[in-house]
Scaffold this active site. Structure first.
Site, PDB file in Angstrom:
ATOM      1  N   GLU A  52       0.877  -1.157   0.000  1.00  0.00           N
ATOM      2  CA  GLU A  52       0.000   0.000   0.000  1.00  0.00           C
ATOM      3  C   GLU A  52       0.924   1.220   0.000  1.00  0.00           C
ATOM      4  O   GLU A  52       1.818   1.317   0.845  1.00  0.00           O
ATOM      5  CB  GLU A  52      -0.869  -0.010   1.269  1.00  0.00           C
ATOM      6  CG  GLU A  52      -1.898   1.090   1.244  1.00  0.00           C
ATOM      7  CD  GLU A  52      -2.740   1.159   2.513  1.00  0.00           C
ATOM      8  OE1 GLU A  52      -2.713   0.210   3.329  1.00  0.00           O
ATOM      9  OE2 GLU A  52      -3.415   2.183   2.675  1.00  0.00           O
ATOM     10  N   ARG A  93       4.922 -12.885   9.715  1.00  0.00           N
ATOM     11  CA  ARG A  93       5.642 -11.663   9.382  1.00  0.00           C
ATOM     12  C   ARG A  93       6.963 -11.609  10.133  1.00  0.00           C
ATOM     13  O   ARG A  93       7.143 -12.281  11.152  1.00  0.00           O
ATOM     14  CB  ARG A  93       4.797 -10.423   9.649  1.00  0.00           C
ATOM     15  CG  ARG A  93       4.380 -10.196  11.080  1.00  0.00           C
ATOM     16  CD  ARG A  93       3.753  -8.814  11.279  1.00  0.00           C
ATOM     17  NE  ARG A  93       2.762  -8.465  10.285  1.00  0.00           N
ATOM     18  CZ  ARG A  93       2.768  -7.326   9.578  1.00  0.00           C
ATOM     19  NH1 ARG A  93       3.715  -6.432   9.747  1.00  0.00           N
ATOM     20  NH2 ARG A  93       1.832  -7.062   8.712  1.00  0.00           N
ATOM     21  N   LYS A 105       4.273   0.699   9.759  1.00  0.00           N
ATOM     22  CA  LYS A 105       4.452   1.970   9.075  1.00  0.00           C
ATOM     23  C   LYS A 105       3.916   3.125   9.911  1.00  0.00           C
ATOM     24  O   LYS A 105       4.454   4.224   9.862  1.00  0.00           O
ATOM     25  CB  LYS A 105       3.749   1.917   7.711  1.00  0.00           C
ATOM     26  CG  LYS A 105       4.584   1.208   6.662  1.00  0.00           C
ATOM     27  CD  LYS A 105       3.927   1.242   5.303  1.00  0.00           C
ATOM     28  CE  LYS A 105       2.835   0.208   5.215  1.00  0.00           C
ATOM     29  NZ  LYS A 105       2.394  -0.068   3.840  1.00  0.00           N
TER      30      LYS A 105
HETATM   31  P1  ATP Z   1       2.669  -2.333   8.165  1.00  0.00           P
HETATM   32  O1  ATP Z   1       1.970  -3.270   9.091  1.00  0.00           O
HETATM   33  O2  ATP Z   1       4.119  -2.158   8.434  1.00  0.00           O
HETATM   34  O3  ATP Z   1       1.978  -1.027   8.013  1.00  0.00           O
HETATM   35  P2  ATP Z   1       1.424  -3.446   5.890  1.00  0.00           P
HETATM   36  O4  ATP Z   1       1.199  -4.898   5.960  1.00  0.00           O
HETATM   37  O5  ATP Z   1       0.276  -2.569   6.106  1.00  0.00           O
HETATM   38  O6  ATP Z   1       2.668  -3.059   6.772  1.00  0.00           O
HETATM   39  P3  ATP Z   1       1.614  -3.335   3.074  1.00  0.00           P
HETATM   40  O7  ATP Z   1       2.104  -2.235   2.232  1.00  0.00           O
HETATM   41  O8  ATP Z   1       0.180  -3.658   3.041  1.00  0.00           O
HETATM   42  O9  ATP Z   1       2.084  -3.038   4.530  1.00  0.00           O
HETATM   43  O10 ATP Z   1       2.478  -4.638   2.828  1.00  0.00           O
HETATM   44  C1  ATP Z   1       2.812  -5.145   1.578  1.00  0.00           C
HETATM   45  C2  ATP Z   1       3.166  -6.585   1.740  1.00  0.00           C
HETATM   46  O11 ATP Z   1       4.248  -6.739   2.637  1.00  0.00           O
HETATM   47  C3  ATP Z   1       2.002  -7.380   2.302  1.00  0.00           C
HETATM   48  O12 ATP Z   1       1.878  -8.580   1.587  1.00  0.00           O
HETATM   49  C4  ATP Z   1       2.403  -7.620   3.725  1.00  0.00           C
HETATM   50  O13 ATP Z   1       1.840  -8.799   4.211  1.00  0.00           O
HETATM   51  C5  ATP Z   1       3.923  -7.692   3.626  1.00  0.00           C
HETATM   52  N1  ATP Z   1       4.540  -7.327   4.894  1.00  0.00           N
HETATM   53  C6  ATP Z   1       4.355  -6.204   5.602  1.00  0.00           C
HETATM   54  N2  ATP Z   1       5.033  -6.235   6.766  1.00  0.00           N
HETATM   55  C7  ATP Z   1       5.691  -7.415   6.779  1.00  0.00           C
HETATM   56  C8  ATP Z   1       6.575  -8.058   7.712  1.00  0.00           C
HETATM   57  N3  ATP Z   1       6.921  -7.482   8.868  1.00  0.00           N
HETATM   58  N4  ATP Z   1       7.049  -9.281   7.404  1.00  0.00           N
HETATM   59  C9  ATP Z   1       6.719  -9.861   6.245  1.00  0.00           C
HETATM   60  N5  ATP Z   1       5.903  -9.327   5.330  1.00  0.00           N
HETATM   61  C10 ATP Z   1       5.382  -8.110   5.582  1.00  0.00           C
HETATM   62 MG    MG Z   2      -1.423  -3.618   4.739  1.00  0.00          MG
END
Ligand code: ATP
Ligand code: MG
Length: 578
Positions: free
Chosen positions: A52, A278, A288
């Site tokens: 995102e 994760r 984030k």
């Molecule tokens: P955050 O929780 O840090 O805001 P998010 O999951 O909202 O992260 P996205 O931009 O939606 O961030 O993530 C893009 C991809 O990266 C998704 O498939 C998500 O599952 C993966 N991802 C995000 N954080 C992690 C992590 N700590 N370990 C592994 N994969 C991750």
């Molecule tokens: Mg997300």
């Protein structure tokens, strides 16, 4: 062939702290391989990385990037980069650009497979209309608070909204008018008609669309209704022909909904959602939202502050993409959440930098040394090896003269036990140069601080000549005072004082006040004069450093990427405790 059980993979996660190499495969790769063998998906493997664009990528995303792009590469497939841009309130073009830069920097290429969920807004709208027509979606006019209230809890079933029984015609009409902008934000939502009593809260008539008058970074003000994540994601995957939709564990409870939309819409392509744990790392926060707070409250200098575990921060700190990829490969993927030790990331960094970083000499806290018996005005160009790990990196010349700088830490007037470096009357070697003996100590009369050492050198002991029977226990790095270049060096320590800052009530309360120490009077060898921003070096005996982005011609600024293991600090600490 026996199928691997999840338990086996969980073992793998637990074994991370040991030194053995991980197995070549993991449970996701086993699924992909089995699907290929069974001829599923027509032998295609298509994955995607779906960020995102509401922040910069961090080390956790690197795990997902390596997994998705890695699997595509290994199984002759493709990996899409898709921006999951359905929430215009938090998304910005700046992030879209930085995310692409970061993925490329990590070493991955999506070719022409760059997509945006917002490109599917019209198709998604049509899918929503289809569900309404089939009586599987309805416009709800409860307020947001009421929707929440009607939703029930984990232990109590939800209640049907009074609007749930609206006719198909009325729903179609209202939904069209929502799109046309006839209603205020929040006046209505479109919901899937599933089951308000489902034990899975995600299945209790989830919201599919909301009214939001916010311009979108790509669609401008074309839309005033925006689709929600769960509705968008599965359909974006389907539209793109994704075969394996790999996501993190918190989406496990969303999988029934992912499948529900695709089943009810009878789409041609129904990707398989697979969840993995994760990445969590000690001494850092990963969300984030929290990273944004650090930036906005000024706890760090920006998204690329070298203390941040964003890819931009790691890059500026001097991390290599190889080190991050090796780390991601090493931690593997598992089904159970765990926290990986920061030391493991640093281990892979040191291992990579050890192979590639040229060695140089730099004095961080200079102490002046005069070699009394060295001819005044004489300069020798001494041969110094660039990297003992890699002879192909060659050697360079380092000037030696009568007045030098050594590091303050390398001298003790009153050396404790096991301190083998310079002390009054003691002989040590200067790297690539001579044996010197300390014969005098000059102190500031008022403060008592040591300001200069006087030494003698033995011309017979020049590096490379054999020195029979002259055992010295320390070799010090040094620079020639007349030739050295001034530099600023930024030493970084972990940003937090506790291993799990994310668990603290207020994570900003456990920030490490000493996470940055700036040294402004460092002296580095002259070969660094033209060191370009981003270039990495090993400062002998001290650690790995890289030239910061803020450096310019005539102003050298280095970031400490990671220290070498400092045995002395550990020993000294041990002695104090005795
Ligand atoms: P955050 O929780 O840090 O805001 P998010 O999951 O909202 O992260 P996205 O931009 O939606 O961030 O993530 C893009 C991809 O990266 C998704 O498939 C998500 O599952 C993966 N991802 C995000 N954080 C992690 C992590 N700590 N370990 C592994 N994969 C991750
Ligand atoms: Mg997300």
């Amino acid at each position: 062939m026996k199928k691997a059980t999840p338990e086996r993979h969980e073992d793998r996660a637990v074994r991370l702290t040991t030194t053995e190499a991980p197995p070549a495969s993991d449970f996701i790769r086993e699924i992909v391989a089995a699907d290929l063998q069974a001829g599923k998906n027509g032998g295609r493997v298509v994955t995607r990385f779906p960020p995102e664009p509401n922040g910069h990528l961090h080390i956790g995303h690197a795990k997902s990037i390596c997994l998705n792009f890695g699997i595509a590469a290994e199984y002759n497939g493709v990996c899409h980069l898709r921006f999951d841009d359905t929430n215009p309130t938090k998304e910005e073009v700046e992030y879209v650009e930085s995310i692409q830069e970061d993925v490329r920097w990590l070493g991955f290429d999506w070719g022409d497979k760059l997509f945006y969920a917002s490109d599917y807004f019209e198709r998604l709208y049509q899918y929503a209309v289809q569900l309404i027509k089939e009586g599987k979606a309805y416009v709800d006019s409860l307020s947001a608070d009421e929707v929440r209230e009607y939703r029930g809890t984990l232990t109590e079933p939800g209640k049907d909204s009074p609007y749930r029984t609206r006719s198909v015609e009325e729903n179609l009409d209202l939904f069209a008018r929502m799109r046309a902008g006839e209603f205020a934000d929040g006046a209505h939502v479109l919901r899937a008609k599933i089951d308000m009593a489902s034990p899975n809260l995600n299945m209790r008539d989830p919201v599919m669309y909301r009214i939001l008058r916010v311009p979108h970074h790509r669609t401008g003000d074309t839309w005033c209704i925006y689709p929600m994540y769960d509705f968008t994601h599965c359909l974006s995957d389907s539209i793109e022909g994704i075969t394996h939709s790999i996501c993190t564990l918190e989406f496990e409870d969303h999988r029934p909904l992912y499948d529900w939309f695709l089943d009810e819409l009878r789409v041609a392509c129904h990707p398989q959602q697979i969840e993995f744990a994760r990445l969590n790392l000690t001494y850092t926060v990963m969300s984030k939202r929290k990273l944004l707070e650090l930036v906005e409250k000024g706890h760090v200098s920006g998204w690329d502050d070298p203390r941040m575990l964003t890819l931009a921060g790691l890059r500026r700190r001097g991390y290599t993409p190889e080190a991050i990829r090796n780390f991601c490969e090493r931690i593997g993927v598992a089904k159970r959440n765990s926290t990986v030790d920061m030391a493991l990331l640093e281990h892979h960094l040191r291992e990579d930098l050890n192979k590639r970083a040229p060695r140089v000499m730099a004095v961080l806290r200079p102490l002046r040394v005069v070699i009394d018996n060295y001819p005044d005005g004489q300069v020798e160009e001494l041969e110094a090896v660039n990297n003992p790990e890699d002879p192909s990196m060659g050697s360079r010349k380092v000037p030696f003269s009568r007045v030098l700088y050594i590091d303050r830490d390398d001298f003790r007037e009153d050396p404790p036990k096991k301190f083998f470096r310079l002390a009054p009357g003691r002989e040590v070697r200067l790297r690539y140069a001579y044996l010197i003996t300390c014969v005098g100590v000059v102190k500031d009369e008022r403060t008592g601080e040591v300001v200069e050492l006087h030494c003698t050198y033995d011309p017979e002991t020049r590096s490379g000549l054999s020195v029979e029977g002259r055992k010295v226990k320390a070799t010090l790095h040094w620079v020639s005072a007349a030739h050295a270049l001034p530099a600023e060096v930024r030493l970084y320590d972990s940003l937090f004082t506790t291993p799990n800052p994310g668990e603290a009530e207020d994570f900003t309360a456990v920030l490490n006040p000493h996470s940055l120490e700036t040294l402004r009077s460092c002296q580095v060898e002259p070969s660094l004069a033209s060191a370009a921003p981003g270039s990495r070096y090993q400062f002998e005996r001290q650690g790995y450093f890289c030239v910061d982005a803020e450096a310019s011609a005539g102003r050298l600024v280095f970031n400490r990427t990671v220290s070498l293991k400092d045995e002395w600090a550990r020993i000294e600490k041990g002695q104090q405790q005795e």
